[in-house]
Scaffold this motif. Structure first.
Motif, PDB file in Angstrom:
ATOM      1  N   HIS A 164      89.453  16.588  18.529  1.00  0.00           N
ATOM      2  CA  HIS A 164      89.289  16.092  20.004  1.00  0.00           C
ATOM      3  C   HIS A 164      87.563  15.343  20.219  1.00  0.00           C
ATOM      4  O   HIS A 164      86.780  16.067  19.584  1.00  0.00           O
ATOM      5  N   SER A 165      88.408  13.985  20.479  1.00  0.00           N
ATOM      6  CA  SER A 165      86.590  13.218  20.906  1.00  0.00           C
ATOM      7  C   SER A 165      86.001  14.056  21.989  1.00  0.00           C
ATOM      8  O   SER A 165      86.849  15.024  23.190  1.00  0.00           O
ATOM      9  N   ILE A 166      85.469  13.762  23.028  1.00  0.00           N
ATOM     10  CA  ILE A 166      84.268  13.971  23.268  1.00  0.00           C
ATOM     11  C   ILE A 166      84.669  13.753  24.650  1.00  0.00           C
ATOM     12  O   ILE A 166      85.496  13.965  25.535  1.00  0.00           O
ATOM     13  N   SER A 167      85.305  12.326  24.766  1.00  0.00           N
ATOM     14  CA  SER A 167      85.940  11.216  26.176  1.00  0.00           C
ATOM     15  C   SER A 167      87.008  12.595  26.626  1.00  0.00           C
ATOM     16  O   SER A 167      87.677  12.985  27.551  1.00  0.00           O
ATOM     17  N   ASP A 168      88.179  12.885  24.830  1.00  0.00           N
ATOM     18  CA  ASP A 168      89.473  14.359  25.288  1.00  0.00           C
ATOM     19  C   ASP A 168      88.705  15.943  25.772  1.00  0.00           C
ATOM     20  O   ASP A 168      89.686  15.804  26.180  1.00  0.00           O
ATOM     21  N   LEU A 169      87.797  15.855  25.589  1.00  0.00           N
ATOM     22  CA  LEU A 169      86.594  16.945  26.032  1.00  0.00           C
ATOM     23  C   LEU A 169      86.827  17.024  26.955  1.00  0.00           C
ATOM     24  O   LEU A 169      87.407  18.013  27.872  1.00  0.00           O
ATOM     25  N   ALA A 170      86.397  16.058  28.257  1.00  0.00           N
ATOM     26  CA  ALA A 170      85.881  15.895  28.887  1.00  0.00           C
ATOM     27  C   ALA A 170      86.869  16.049  29.968  1.00  0.00           C
ATOM     28  O   ALA A 170      86.921  16.512  30.987  1.00  0.00           O
ATOM     29  N   GLU A 171      88.139  15.097  29.477  1.00  0.00           N
ATOM     30  CA  GLU A 171      89.058  14.975  29.578  1.00  0.00           C
ATOM     31  C   GLU A 171      89.825  16.042  30.140  1.00  0.00           C
ATOM     32  O   GLU A 171      90.589  16.608  31.703  1.00  0.00           O
ATOM     33  N   ILE A 172      89.880  16.684  29.307  1.00  0.00           N
ATOM     34  CA  ILE A 172      90.671  18.320  28.805  1.00  0.00           C
ATOM     35  C   ILE A 172      90.655  18.866  30.009  1.00  0.00           C
ATOM     36  O   ILE A 172      91.009  19.669  30.765  1.00  0.00           O
ATOM     37  N   PHE A 173      88.622  19.618  30.190  1.00  0.00           N
ATOM     38  CA  PHE A 173      88.220  20.162  31.416  1.00  0.00           C
ATOM     39  C   PHE A 173      88.059  19.971  32.515  1.00  0.00           C
ATOM     40  O   PHE A 173      87.082  20.410  32.765  1.00  0.00           O
ATOM     41  N   SER A 174      87.869  18.444  32.482  1.00  0.00           N
ATOM     42  CA  SER A 174      88.084  17.752  33.625  1.00  0.00           C
ATOM     43  C   SER A 174      86.620  17.922  33.943  1.00  0.00           C
ATOM     44  O   SER A 174      85.930  18.504  35.367  1.00  0.00           O
ATOM     45  N   VAL A 175      85.691  17.742  33.418  1.00  0.00           N
ATOM     46  CA  VAL A 175      84.145  17.297  33.426  1.00  0.00           C
ATOM     47  C   VAL A 175      83.739  15.338  32.955  1.00  0.00           C
ATOM     48  O   VAL A 175      84.889  15.036  32.358  1.00  0.00           O
ATOM     49  N   SER A 176      82.221  15.282  33.244  1.00  0.00           N
ATOM     50  CA  SER A 176      81.558  14.124  32.881  1.00  0.00           C
ATOM     51  C   SER A 176      81.381  14.464  31.274  1.00  0.00           C
ATOM     52  O   SER A 176      81.652  15.504  30.316  1.00  0.00           O
ATOM     53  N   ARG A 177      81.606  13.598  29.847  1.00  0.00           N
ATOM     54  CA  ARG A 177      81.050  13.343  29.233  1.00  0.00           C
ATOM     55  C   ARG A 177      79.442  13.884  28.665  1.00  0.00           C
ATOM     56  O   ARG A 177      79.054  14.298  27.948  1.00  0.00           O
ATOM     57  N   ALA A 178      79.362  14.012  30.315  1.00  0.00           N
ATOM     58  CA  ALA A 178      77.350  14.371  29.708  1.00  0.00           C
ATOM     59  C   ALA A 178      77.926  15.903  29.937  1.00  0.00           C
ATOM     60  O   ALA A 178      76.500  16.655  28.980  1.00  0.00           O
ATOM     61  N   THR A 179      78.507  16.638  29.982  1.00  0.00           N
ATOM     62  CA  THR A 179      78.282  17.512  30.506  1.00  0.00           C
ATOM     63  C   THR A 179      79.012  18.178  29.426  1.00  0.00           C
ATOM     64  O   THR A 179      78.304  19.014  29.104  1.00  0.00           O
ATOM     65  N   VAL A 180      79.833  17.704  28.824  1.00  0.00           N
ATOM     66  CA  VAL A 180      80.910  17.672  27.284  1.00  0.00           C
ATOM     67  C   VAL A 180      79.074  17.621  26.010  1.00  0.00           C
ATOM     68  O   VAL A 180      78.683  19.109  25.316  1.00  0.00           O
ATOM     69  N   TYR A 181      78.728  17.092  26.136  1.00  0.00           N
ATOM     70  CA  TYR A 181      77.227  17.153  25.196  1.00  0.00           C
ATOM     71  C   TYR A 181      76.293  17.851  25.418  1.00  0.00           C
ATOM     72  O   TYR A 181      75.728  18.632  24.686  1.00  0.00           O
ATOM     73  N   ARG A 182      76.192  18.346  27.019  1.00  0.00           N
ATOM     74  CA  ARG A 182      75.390  19.440  27.001  1.00  0.00           C
ATOM     75  C   ARG A 182      75.487  20.687  27.028  1.00  0.00           C
ATOM     76  O   ARG A 182      74.744  21.021  26.152  1.00  0.00           O
ATOM     77  N   THR A 183      76.672  21.229  27.293  1.00  0.00           N
ATOM     78  CA  THR A 183      77.233  22.379  26.588  1.00  0.00           C
ATOM     79  C   THR A 183      77.302  22.654  24.788  1.00  0.00           C
ATOM     80  O   THR A 183      76.686  23.046  25.013  1.00  0.00           O
TER      81      THR A 183
END
Length: 190
Positions: A164-183
């Motif tokens: 999964h790409s960062i964009s995929d993860l952001a979409e799956i978890f309904s958060v921004s890409r920045a939130t994925v990176y922070r996590t």
């Protein structure tokens, strides 16, 4: 010779009604009152103030209920005072009118501005002290993460697979890409 009013409150939860009424009672027409809502006096980017300063002409009076509604620092008061002086405009603080081109008027502005800045600095200091006490007591935790512990663990697992790409993860978890990176970054620093 016209009266131009200016009112400001620092937060959106505050109300400008009392200031508007006071300006109206001081002889400012309602259509000549300019306002800033939710902007601090230390923020020089105040559109309402800029409109009020643009509206005043030679011989006019800029009216504010109190100096701390106009500015909260000595440099800011001086800059506004210089603008008013250059335009030939007087300043009314409540019912008292001061001429910034007059030496006594300049001295008055500096003294009152010093107290306004001192008051703002005291407020900042008390806020910082209160935050430090709350932090020491464990009552200040900061902003809560958007994802639960379980979601964070799942995000890490999915990311580690490389499927999964960062964009995929952001979409799956309904958060921004920045939130994925922070996590992901929190996991690395832990």
């Amino acid at each position: 010779m016209e009266k131009i009013g200016y009112a400001r409150c620092s937060t959106y939860s505050q109300d400008l009604t009392a200031q508007r009424q006071a300006l109206s009672d001081l002889g400012v027409r309602k259509d000549r009152i300019y306002t800033d809502h939710g902007l601090t006096g230390t923020n020089r980017e105040r559109p309402g103030l800029e409109q009020a300063l643009a509206a005043v002409r030679k011989g006019d009076t800029l009216v504010v209920t109190k100096l701390d509604r106009l500015a909260r620092s000595v440099p800011d008061v001086r800059a506004i005072s210089d603008q008013l002086e250059a335009k030939g405009v007087k300043l009314a603080l409540g019912a008292a009118i001061y001429d910034p081109s007059d030496p006594m008027g300049k001295m008055f502005f500096n003294i009152v501005a010093t107290f306004a800045e001192f008051e703002a600095d005291l407020l900042k200091m008390r806020t910082r002290e209160g935050m430090a006490i709350a932090k020491a007591k464990g009552k200040m935790r900061g902003k809560k993460p958007k994802l639960t512990e379980k979601q964070q663990k799942e995000l890490h697992k999915m990311h580690k697979t490389g499927d999964h790409s960062i964009s995929d993860l952001a979409e799956i978890f309904s958060v921004s890409r920045a939130t994925v990176y922070r996590t992901l970054q929190r996991d690395q620093s832990a």
